[in-house]
Design a protein around this motif. Structure first.
Motif, short mmCIF file in Angstrom:
data_model
loop_
_atom_site.label_atom_id
_atom_site.label_comp_id
_atom_site.label_asym_id
_atom_site.label_seq_id
_atom_site.Cartn_x
_atom_site.Cartn_y
_atom_site.Cartn_z
N LYS A 29 -8.26 2.58 -12.20
CA LYS A 29 -7.35 2.33 -11.08
C LYS A 29 -7.02 0.84 -10.93
O LYS A 29 -6.21 0.47 -10.08
N ASP B 124 -6.81 4.04 -3.87
CA ASP B 124 -5.58 3.60 -4.50
C ASP B 124 -4.46 4.62 -4.36
O ASP B 124 -3.29 4.24 -4.14
N LEU C 132 -14.16 0.97 -6.62
CA LEU C 132 -13.02 0.89 -7.53
C LEU C 132 -13.42 1.26 -8.95
O LEU C 132 -14.31 0.65 -9.54
N VAL D 9 -4.19 -1.18 -8.56
CA VAL D 9 -4.69 -1.96 -7.42
C VAL D 9 -4.25 -3.42 -7.51
O VAL D 9 -3.86 -4.03 -6.50
#
Length: 239
Positions: free
Chosen positions: A90, A63, A86, A94
Motif C-alpha cells: 500500500k 489506504d 501499513l 499512501v
C-alpha cells in the motif's frame, strides 16, 4: 449553518477548550500542540466542513478509505497524516497523498517508503511508531517497534532518500506494564524522544494522546494529539 457543521463546530470547540486547558495546566503555550483530526470512516464532506472550521491536519488509518477521500479534497490546503498499520503493497498509494506517515515500525517499510517517495518526487515526514507493550526486539500487537529498536530504525530513516525523520508516535498500550496508565506511557515515550533528539536533533515531533487521554499527553510534552470520536462523534458514520 447545517446541522452537521454545527455539530462539528461544537465538538471542535470542546476539544479546543480541553487542549487549551491542558496546555495552561502544564505551563505550555497553546500553539505548542497541533490538533490532528482522525477522519477515518467519515466522508470527504466532513473533511470539507472541518477545513471550513479551521482544521488543517487530518489523519486516516486505511489506504482504501484515505486515497479517494484525499483525492476528493485535493483542492484544500490540508496536511494528511497516515496513522494505521501499513503494508508495503500500500506504500505507493499512501505516498501519493500523505504528508506525514506516523506508523513506521520496520526497516522493510522504510525501504519501500523511500523508493515510493523518490519515484513520486515527494519527501514525506515519517514518525517511528513505538510499541510500549512490545518485548525487546519485537513489534507490538497494534504495530510499532519496541523501544530498543528505535535508534536503529531512526538511523535507517535518516539514511533513506526521500524521507525526513520527524519524531515518534505511540498509542497507549492495552496490555503490559503501561495498560491503563496513559500518563506513565507517555512519559516513557518522552524519555525515548529525548534520547532520539540527542542524536537526531530535528526529530522533535511527539504524536500521542487521543480523545480519551489527550490531557495526559499534553501534560508530558506531546506536540501533536490525534482526536477522532471527540470531534466526529461515535455514531455510525455519514455517507
Amino acid at each position: 449553518m447545517t446541522d452537521r457543521r454545527a455539530e462539528l463546530a461544537a465538538n471542535l470547540a470542546r476539544v479546543e477548550e480541553r487542549i487549551a486547558g491542558a496546555c495552561a495546566a502544564a505551563g505550555r503555550k497553546r500553539e505548542e500542540v497541533t490538533l490532528i483530526v482522525v477522519t477515518k470512516t467519515y466522508p470527504a464532506s466532513d473533511v470539507r466542513l472541518l477545513h471550513e472550521l479551521g482544521v488543517r491536519h487530518v489523519a486516516e488509518n486505511r489506504d482504501q478509505d484515505a486515497a479517494p477521500k484525499a483525492a476528493a479534497c485535493a483542492d484544500l490546503p490540508l496536511t494528511w497524516h497516515f496513522v494505521g498499520q501499513l503494508q508495503t503493497n500500500k506504500v505507493r498509494s499512501v505516498i501519493g497523498y500523505s504528508d506525514v506517515v506516523q506508523s513506521v515500525d520496520r526497516a522493510k517499510l522504510v525501504t519501500a517508503l523511500s523508493a515510493a517517495a523518490v519515484r513520486a518526487g515527494r519527501e514525506p515526514e515519517v514518525l517511528i511508531q513505538v510499541a510500549l507493550d512490545a518485548e525487546v526486539g519485537a513489534r507490538g500487537d497494534r504495530g510499532g517497534v519496541a523501544p530498543d529498536g528505535v535508534e536503529e530504525l531512526a538511523a535507517a530513516v535518516e539514511a533513506a532518500d526521500g524521507l525526513r525523520l520527524g519524531g515518534l508516535m505511540t498509542v497507549a498500550p492495552l496490555a503490559g506494564e503501561f495498560a491503563g496508565r496513559q500518563r506513565a506511557a507517555f512519559e516513557r515515550l518522552m524519555e525515548i524522544s529525548s534520547r532520539l533528539r540527542a542524536t537526531h536533533g530535528p526529530a522533535t515531533m511527539v504524536s500521542a494522546g487521543m480523545s480519551a487521554d489527550l490531557e495526559e499527553a499534553v501534560a508530558v510534552g506531546a506536540t501533536h494529539v490525534r482526536v477522532g470520536s471527540a470531534v466526529l462523534g461515535v455514531r455510525p458514520p455519514l455517507g
